[in-house]
Design a protein around this motif. Structure first.
Motif, PDB file in Angstrom:
ATOM      1  N   ILE A 182      21.238 -23.258  24.174  1.00  0.00           N
ATOM      2  CA  ILE A 182      20.289 -22.350  24.808  1.00  0.00           C
ATOM      3  C   ILE A 182      19.579 -23.139  25.901  1.00  0.00           C
ATOM      4  CG2 ILE A 182      18.293 -20.844  24.493  1.00  0.00           C
ATOM      5  CD1 ILE A 182      20.744 -19.890  22.967  1.00  0.00           C
ATOM      6  N   ALA A 183      19.851 -22.795  27.156  1.00  0.00           N
ATOM      7  CA  ALA A 183      19.336 -23.572  28.288  1.00  0.00           C
ATOM      8  C   ALA A 183      18.406 -22.716  29.142  1.00  0.00           C
ATOM      9  CB  ALA A 183      20.490 -24.104  29.133  1.00  0.00           C
ATOM     10  N   PRO A 184      17.109 -22.792  28.916  1.00  0.00           N
ATOM     11  CA  PRO A 184      16.173 -21.999  29.711  1.00  0.00           C
ATOM     12  C   PRO A 184      15.861 -22.636  31.060  1.00  0.00           C
ATOM     13  CG  PRO A 184      15.010 -23.150  27.966  1.00  0.00           C
ATOM     14  CD  PRO A 184      16.455 -23.502  27.819  1.00  0.00           C
ATOM     15  N   PRO A 185      15.441 -21.826  32.017  1.00  0.00           N
ATOM     16  CA  PRO A 185      14.889 -22.358  33.261  1.00  0.00           C
ATOM     17  C   PRO A 185      13.415 -22.694  33.019  1.00  0.00           C
ATOM     18  CG  PRO A 185      14.821 -19.983  33.336  1.00  0.00           C
ATOM     19  CD  PRO A 185      15.437 -20.349  32.003  1.00  0.00           C
ATOM     20  N   ARG A 186      12.650 -22.850  34.041  1.00  0.00           N
ATOM     21  CA  ARG A 186      11.205 -23.007  33.863  1.00  0.00           C
ATOM     22  C   ARG A 186      10.651 -21.657  33.390  1.00  0.00           C
ATOM     23  NH1 ARG A 186       6.564 -23.682  38.500  1.00  0.00           N
ATOM     24  NH2 ARG A 186       4.818 -23.862  37.022  1.00  0.00           N
ATOM     25  N   VAL A 187       9.981 -21.664  32.257  1.00  0.00           N
ATOM     26  CA  VAL A 187       9.470 -20.438  31.643  1.00  0.00           C
ATOM     27  C   VAL A 187       7.976 -20.591  31.387  1.00  0.00           C
ATOM     28  CG1 VAL A 187       9.667 -18.857  29.673  1.00  0.00           C
ATOM     29  CG2 VAL A 187      11.701 -20.022  30.550  1.00  0.00           C
ATOM     30  N   GLU A 188       7.238 -19.528  31.527  1.00  0.00           N
ATOM     31  CA  GLU A 188       5.790 -19.548  31.305  1.00  0.00           C
ATOM     32  C   GLU A 188       5.477 -19.701  29.818  1.00  0.00           C
ATOM     33  OE1 GLU A 188       4.383 -15.936  33.051  1.00  0.00           O
ATOM     34  OE2 GLU A 188       4.338 -16.754  35.084  1.00  0.00           O
ATOM     35  N   THR A 189       5.305 -20.935  29.387  1.00  0.00           N
ATOM     36  CA  THR A 189       4.961 -21.261  28.008  1.00  0.00           C
ATOM     37  C   THR A 189       3.864 -22.327  28.029  1.00  0.00           C
ATOM     38  OG1 THR A 189       6.599 -23.023  27.883  1.00  0.00           O
ATOM     39  CG2 THR A 189       7.326 -20.806  27.241  1.00  0.00           C
ATOM     40  N   ALA A 211      14.308 -11.311  27.398  1.00  0.00           N
ATOM     41  CA  ALA A 211      15.162 -10.146  27.634  1.00  0.00           C
ATOM     42  C   ALA A 211      16.499 -10.547  28.234  1.00  0.00           C
ATOM     43  CB  ALA A 211      14.443  -9.152  28.549  1.00  0.00           C
ATOM     44  N   LYS A 212      16.486 -11.437  29.216  1.00  0.00           N
ATOM     45  CA  LYS A 212      17.734 -11.844  29.871  1.00  0.00           C
ATOM     46  C   LYS A 212      18.632 -12.659  28.933  1.00  0.00           C
ATOM     47  CE  LYS A 212      16.396 -11.687  34.736  1.00  0.00           C
ATOM     48  NZ  LYS A 212      16.346 -12.414  36.018  1.00  0.00           N
ATOM     49  N   THR A 213      18.022 -13.474  28.102  1.00  0.00           N
ATOM     50  CA  THR A 213      18.819 -14.266  27.166  1.00  0.00           C
ATOM     51  C   THR A 213      19.450 -13.370  26.115  1.00  0.00           C
ATOM     52  OG1 THR A 213      17.431 -16.209  27.523  1.00  0.00           O
ATOM     53  CG2 THR A 213      18.776 -16.182  25.523  1.00  0.00           C
ATOM     54  N   PHE A 214      18.683 -12.407  25.602  1.00  0.00           N
ATOM     55  CA  PHE A 214      19.246 -11.511  24.597  1.00  0.00           C
ATOM     56  C   PHE A 214      20.283 -10.567  25.193  1.00  0.00           C
ATOM     57  CE2 PHE A 214      16.166 -12.983  21.591  1.00  0.00           C
ATOM     58  CZ  PHE A 214      16.787 -12.749  20.367  1.00  0.00           C
ATOM     59  N   GLU A 215      20.222 -10.326  26.478  1.00  0.00           N
ATOM     60  CA  GLU A 215      21.272  -9.546  27.117  1.00  0.00           C
ATOM     61  C   GLU A 215      22.607 -10.270  26.988  1.00  0.00           C
ATOM     62  OE1 GLU A 215      22.391  -7.718  31.534  1.00  0.00           O
ATOM     63  OE2 GLU A 215      20.351  -8.402  31.113  1.00  0.00           O
ATOM     64  N   VAL A 216      22.574 -11.604  27.096  1.00  0.00           N
ATOM     65  CA  VAL A 216      23.782 -12.404  26.925  1.00  0.00           C
ATOM     66  C   VAL A 216      24.185 -12.430  25.448  1.00  0.00           C
ATOM     67  CG1 VAL A 216      24.819 -14.685  27.183  1.00  0.00           C
ATOM     68  CG2 VAL A 216      23.226 -13.837  28.917  1.00  0.00           C
ATOM     69  N   LEU A 217      23.224 -12.679  24.565  1.00  0.00           N
ATOM     70  CA  LEU A 217      23.524 -12.783  23.141  1.00  0.00           C
ATOM     71  C   LEU A 217      24.053 -11.472  22.575  1.00  0.00           C
ATOM     72  CD1 LEU A 217      20.447 -14.834  21.849  1.00  0.00           C
ATOM     73  CD2 LEU A 217      22.698 -15.683  22.487  1.00  0.00           C
ATOM     74  N   ASP A 218      23.492 -10.362  23.032  1.00  0.00           N
ATOM     75  CA  ASP A 218      23.865  -9.058  22.479  1.00  0.00           C
ATOM     76  C   ASP A 218      25.221  -8.568  22.967  1.00  0.00           C
ATOM     77  OD1 ASP A 218      21.493  -8.975  21.114  1.00  0.00           O
ATOM     78  OD2 ASP A 218      20.457  -7.697  22.572  1.00  0.00           O
ATOM     79  N   VAL A 228      24.146 -20.732  27.021  1.00  0.00           N
ATOM     80  CA  VAL A 228      23.485 -19.458  27.294  1.00  0.00           C
ATOM     81  C   VAL A 228      22.311 -19.785  28.212  1.00  0.00           C
ATOM     82  CG1 VAL A 228      22.271 -17.485  26.330  1.00  0.00           C
ATOM     83  CG2 VAL A 228      24.174 -18.507  25.076  1.00  0.00           C
ATOM     84  N   ALA A 229      22.527 -19.571  29.501  1.00  0.00           N
ATOM     85  CA  ALA A 229      21.550 -19.981  30.505  1.00  0.00           C
ATOM     86  C   ALA A 229      21.273 -18.822  31.459  1.00  0.00           C
ATOM     87  CB  ALA A 229      22.074 -21.181  31.283  1.00  0.00           C
ATOM     88  N   VAL A 230      20.057 -18.746  31.938  1.00  0.00           N
ATOM     89  CA  VAL A 230      19.690 -17.714  32.909  1.00  0.00           C
ATOM     90  C   VAL A 230      18.917 -18.364  34.053  1.00  0.00           C
ATOM     91  CG1 VAL A 230      19.610 -15.901  31.154  1.00  0.00           C
ATOM     92  CG2 VAL A 230      17.520 -17.124  31.729  1.00  0.00           C
ATOM     93  N   GLY A 231      18.854 -17.668  35.187  1.00  0.00           N
ATOM     94  CA  GLY A 231      18.100 -18.158  36.329  1.00  0.00           C
ATOM     95  C   GLY A 231      18.601 -19.496  36.830  1.00  0.00           C
ATOM     96  N   PHE A 232      17.671 -20.392  37.126  1.00  0.00           N
ATOM     97  CA  PHE A 232      18.005 -21.720  37.627  1.00  0.00           C
ATOM     98  C   PHE A 232      18.928 -22.473  36.672  1.00  0.00           C
ATOM     99  CE2 PHE A 232      16.963 -26.273  37.343  1.00  0.00           C
ATOM    100  CZ  PHE A 232      17.345 -26.697  38.600  1.00  0.00           C
ATOM    101  N   ALA A 233      18.685 -22.318  35.382  1.00  0.00           N
ATOM    102  CA  ALA A 233      19.511 -23.018  34.391  1.00  0.00           C
ATOM    103  C   ALA A 233      20.955 -22.546  34.449  1.00  0.00           C
ATOM    104  CB  ALA A 233      18.939 -22.812  32.990  1.00  0.00           C
ATOM    105  N   ASP A 234      21.159 -21.282  34.723  1.00  0.00           N
ATOM    106  CA  ASP A 234      22.516 -20.746  34.824  1.00  0.00           C
ATOM    107  C   ASP A 234      23.258 -21.379  35.997  1.00  0.00           C
ATOM    108  OD1 ASP A 234      24.648 -18.942  34.115  1.00  0.00           O
ATOM    109  OD2 ASP A 234      24.101 -17.728  35.845  1.00  0.00           O
ATOM    110  N   MET A 235      22.549 -21.614  37.095  1.00  0.00           N
ATOM    111  CA  MET A 235      23.159 -22.268  38.254  1.00  0.00           C
ATOM    112  C   MET A 235      23.630 -23.672  37.876  1.00  0.00           C
ATOM    113  SD  MET A 235      20.354 -21.108  41.127  1.00  0.00           S
ATOM    114  CE  MET A 235      21.020 -22.205  42.359  1.00  0.00           C
ATOM    115  N   GLY A 236      22.782 -24.410  37.153  1.00  0.00           N
ATOM    116  CA  GLY A 236      23.148 -25.755  36.745  1.00  0.00           C
ATOM    117  C   GLY A 236      24.303 -25.771  35.768  1.00  0.00           C
ATOM    118  N   ALA A 237      24.274 -24.850  34.794  1.00  0.00           N
ATOM    119  CA  ALA A 237      25.347 -24.790  33.798  1.00  0.00           C
ATOM    120  C   ALA A 237      26.683 -24.443  34.448  1.00  0.00           C
ATOM    121  CB  ALA A 237      24.990 -23.766  32.724  1.00  0.00           C
ATOM    122  N   LYS A 238      26.668 -23.502  35.382  1.00  0.00           N
ATOM    123  CA  LYS A 238      27.911 -23.122  36.071  1.00  0.00           C
ATOM    124  C   LYS A 238      28.442 -24.278  36.920  1.00  0.00           C
ATOM    125  CE  LYS A 238      27.324 -18.103  36.217  1.00  0.00           C
ATOM    126  NZ  LYS A 238      26.993 -16.924  37.050  1.00  0.00           N
TER     127      LYS A 238
END
Length: 255
Positions: A182-189, A211-218, A228-238
């Motif tokens: 599970i590879a998140p981008p910068r997230v407000e936490t 929401a975007k991560t569960f779209e992939v998981l679901d 499972v990466a979204v946003g900036f993290a998805d660019m790096g993973a790809k």
């Protein structure tokens, strides 16, 4: 993937991404067990989410991890998914020794690398022995693929875990255990809030990230998921998949 999960253990589920995922899985009717260091917070989450179970556990106490795993697997023998989500992110400069300490560096490495490795060593045999489809997951970061100097220990620890998961996936090929990053981008936490002044890139809201991560998981089978990466993290993973990942495929190693 979500349909393959019945009982999920989230190690580090008292705030941020871990808490958001715990709430989401709970709303889907999954059996959820969360761990954390703060007993009061764990009890608060138990009261908010009926049927959620909690367990006090400090990942920085490496010597205690085997006994924690033994307790959890005996208490909840139906666990089919283990997600190691806990982590630490420190910012400091090597040209300013006062901005960090030896103990802080070791604590960040142990929390982000040593603990997940030990947890994998003890949980993987349990998942394999169950005979049913199981999932082993660890949270990394978009910074696993793109190092940033402001976080000189965090970035390589996440890169370490990414490479570990690729190798573990190679070992688990043909078994009942799926290995998912599970590879998140910068997230407000809370983790991001501590370093908000450092980054000049916008943070994704926690709700949007979830929401975007569960779209992939679901919408994908667990056995077909890797990063499972979204946003900036998805660019790096790809980018990694198209380079080193492509080399592994050409060598017929996979992962």
């Amino acid at each position: 993937m979500s349909s393959s999960i019945s009982t999920i253990l989230i190690i580090g589920g008292t705030s941020g991404i871990g808490e958001a995922f715990a709430q989401r899985f709970h709303s889907m009717g999954k059996k959820v067990i969360i761990t954390g260091r703060r007993q009061e917070r764990l009890k608060e989450l138990e009261s908010q989410m009926e049927s959620v179970k909690s367990y006090v556990m400090d990942n920085t106490d490496l010597s205690a991890l085997p006994s924690h795993v033994e307790h959890l697997t005996k208490t909840f023998p139906d666990i089919d998914t283990v997600w190691v989500n806990s982590g630490i992110q420190e910012a400091f400069k090597f040209d300013d020794p006062t901005s960090s300490s030896d103990s802080k560096i070791l604590n960040e490495i142990n929390t982000n690398v040593s603990a997940p490795m030990l947890l994998a060593r003890h949980f993987i045999p349990f998942l394999l022995k169950s005979g049913k489809e199981g999932n082993f997951m660890i949270t990394t970061s978009g910074l696993a693929f793109v190092p940033v100097g402001a976080f000189p220990i965090y970035c390589p620890t996440k890169a370490f875990v990414h490479h570990f998961l690729v190798g573990l996936r190679q070992q688990m090929a043909g078994t009942n255990v799926n290995v998912i990053e599970i590879a998140p981008p910068r997230v407000e936490t809370d983790l991001d809030a501590a370093h908000k002044e450092i980054s000049n890139t916008p943070a994704m809201s926690l709700d949007e990230y979830t929401a975007k991560t569960f779209e992939v998981l679901d919408n994908n089978k667990a056995s077909e998921l890797k990063e499972v990466a979204v946003g900036f993290a998805d660019m790096g993973a790809k980018a990694w998949r198209q380079s080193i990942g492509g080399l592994l495929e050409a060598m017929k190693i996979g992962g």
